[in-house]
Design a protein around this motif. Structure first.
Motif, PDB file in Angstrom:
ATOM      1  N   ASP A 248      -4.587  -0.141   5.299  1.00 12.09           N
ATOM      2  CA  ASP A 248      -4.896  -1.456   5.846  1.00 12.09           C
ATOM      3  C   ASP A 248      -6.303  -1.466   6.428  1.00 12.09           C
ATOM      4  N   ALA A 249      -6.905  -2.668   6.388  1.00 14.01           N
ATOM      5  CA  ALA A 249      -8.344  -2.776   6.651  1.00 14.01           C
ATOM      6  C   ALA A 249      -8.689  -3.800   7.724  1.00 14.01           C
TER       7      ALA A 249
ATOM      8  N   ILE B 177      -7.815   1.730   2.863  1.00 12.21           N
ATOM      9  CA  ILE B 177      -7.131   1.134   1.721  1.00 12.21           C
ATOM     10  C   ILE B 177      -6.785  -0.307   2.088  1.00 12.21           C
ATOM     11  N   ALA B 178      -7.489  -1.241   1.501  1.00  9.30           N
ATOM     12  CA  ALA B 178      -7.309  -2.652   1.829  1.00  9.30           C
ATOM     13  C   ALA B 178      -6.343  -3.313   0.858  1.00  9.30           C
ATOM     14  N   GLN B 179      -5.284  -3.916   1.414  1.00  4.93           N
ATOM     15  CA  GLN B 179      -4.419  -4.767   0.612  1.00  4.93           C
ATOM     16  C   GLN B 179      -5.073  -6.151   0.509  1.00  4.93           C
TER      17      GLN B 179
ATOM     18  N   TYR C 280      -5.438  -3.570  -4.661  1.00  7.18           N
ATOM     19  CA  TYR C 280      -6.077  -2.896  -3.533  1.00  7.18           C
ATOM     20  C   TYR C 280      -7.581  -2.893  -3.717  1.00  7.18           C
ATOM     21  N   THR C 281      -8.279  -2.811  -2.613  1.00  3.01           N
ATOM     22  CA  THR C 281      -9.696  -2.493  -2.625  1.00  3.01           C
ATOM     23  C   THR C 281      -9.876  -1.233  -1.791  1.00  3.01           C
TER      24      THR C 281
ATOM     25  N   GLN D 166     -16.468  -6.238   1.774  1.00  5.80           N
ATOM     26  CA  GLN D 166     -16.556  -7.115   2.942  1.00  5.80           C
ATOM     27  C   GLN D 166     -15.515  -8.228   2.883  1.00  5.80           C
ATOM     28  N   GLN D 167     -15.246  -8.738   1.695  1.00  4.08           N
ATOM     29  CA  GLN D 167     -14.250  -9.796   1.533  1.00  4.08           C
ATOM     30  C   GLN D 167     -12.828  -9.277   1.727  1.00  4.08           C
ATOM     31  N   SER D 168     -12.634  -7.961   1.634  1.00  4.81           N
ATOM     32  CA  SER D 168     -11.308  -7.356   1.744  1.00  4.81           C
ATOM     33  C   SER D 168     -10.928  -6.980   3.173  1.00  4.81           C
TER      34      SER D 168
END
Length: 297
Positions: free
Chosen positions: A224-225, A242-244, A276-277, A290-292
């Motif tokens: 998570d981010a 790890i960005a959802q 994911y990003t 940045q958007q994530s």
């Protein structure tokens, strides 16, 4: 939308996505959730929402078993039910089974893949060998159980080169996670990597690593981010984030709710996986990264 816990950047971002889509489609939208990620706190909120007789509910169930009957009550009251982020039941979000086919859809990440991706990256950062530790939330939460499963797959792929020395449950409390991690660091001076299965777990683990003066020596993956995870990444405390895609989850849940209300079931998939990003210090300043990042408000 009934989210998992109030004030969590993940759910704040999910609500923002849902609210934007609701405004676009002219939908009356409300959102609520418990102060802690606990079924005993979430069920009364669900019951109160059922009493308001909405056409549809998107819910991040705080327990995959304890929420089955309460959510079934909503369905029996004529409300379309959609899972976001977490799922209910024992079938990994398979809502085609007779027991759960009344659920319209499960919208969320493939959490096994996410856990495997994150832990593989940490194993690589460790040089492919060493001791590994998992910080997680509580038993019975579908998403984090799958992330642990994915992490264990990544560790198993090393054929014994990486040793999983333990896993602790922090009950979604960063201070508890920090205390537990500090104890592990004290008894394992050669610990190489830590996987935090959600933002509270990673936040506490990263704090313990920093307090022990082991920044850089112990590699940390944060699932998570939120904004503070990115700060920890830039400070070198966390090595991978790890960005959802919670904004997308919120948008799709509104789209699916409207499809159900309008009698358009062909527009609804029983399982809608979001991606994911992967954010590192090398790509953190890119537009995609940045958007994530989850927004705190």
């Amino acid at each position: 939308l009934i989210y998992g816990v109030a004030g969590d950047g993940f759910y704040v971002t999910m609500e923002a996505g849902a609210r934007a889509k609701a405004e676009e489609l002219g939908v009356d939208f409300i959102a609520d959730g418990p102060a802690q990620f606990q079924a005993t706190l979430q069920v009364p909120i669900l019951d109160a929402i059922i009493a308001q007789q909405p056409d549809a509910i998107c819910i991040a169930a705080t327990d995959r078993i304890a929420l089955i009957e309460p959510m079934r009550r909503a369905y029996d009251a004529g409300i379309h039910m959609i899972s976001v982020d977490t799922f209910i039941g024992d079938t990994a979000g398979d809502y085609t089974t007779p027991e759960l086919d009344w659920m319209l859809s499960y919208i969320g990440s493939n959490n096994v893949d996410g856990g495997e991706i994150g832990c593989s990256a940490i194993v690589d950062a460790m040089g492919g060998s060493g001791k590994f530790y998992i910080q997680t939330t509580q038993p019975g939460v579908s998403t984090v159980e799958q992330r642990v499963e994915g992490c264990e797959k990544a560790i198993a792929a090393t054929n014994g080169a990486v040793e999983l020395i333990g896993m602790d449950y922090n009950d979604d409390n960063s201070a508890t996670a920090a205390e537990q991690t500090s104890a592990v660091l004290a008894s394992n001076a050669d610990l190489g990597g830590i996987f935090g299965t959600n933002l509270f777990s990673a936040r506490g683990a990263a704090q313990a690593v920093a307090n022990a003066g082991l920044t850089g020596a112990v590699k940390v993956a944060a699932f998570d981010a939120p904004e503070d995870a990115i700060v920890a990444l830039n400070d070198g405390i966390v090595d991978i984030v790890i960005a959802q895609h919670p904004y997308e989850m919120g948008q799709v849940c509104i789209e699916y709710a409207m499809a159900a209300i309008n009698g358009e079931p062909e527009k609804i998939e029983k399982r809608y996986p979001t991606g994911y990003t992967i954010i590192t210090r090398d790509n953190v300043d890119t537009e995609e990264a940045q958007q994530s990042i989850y927004k705190s408000q």
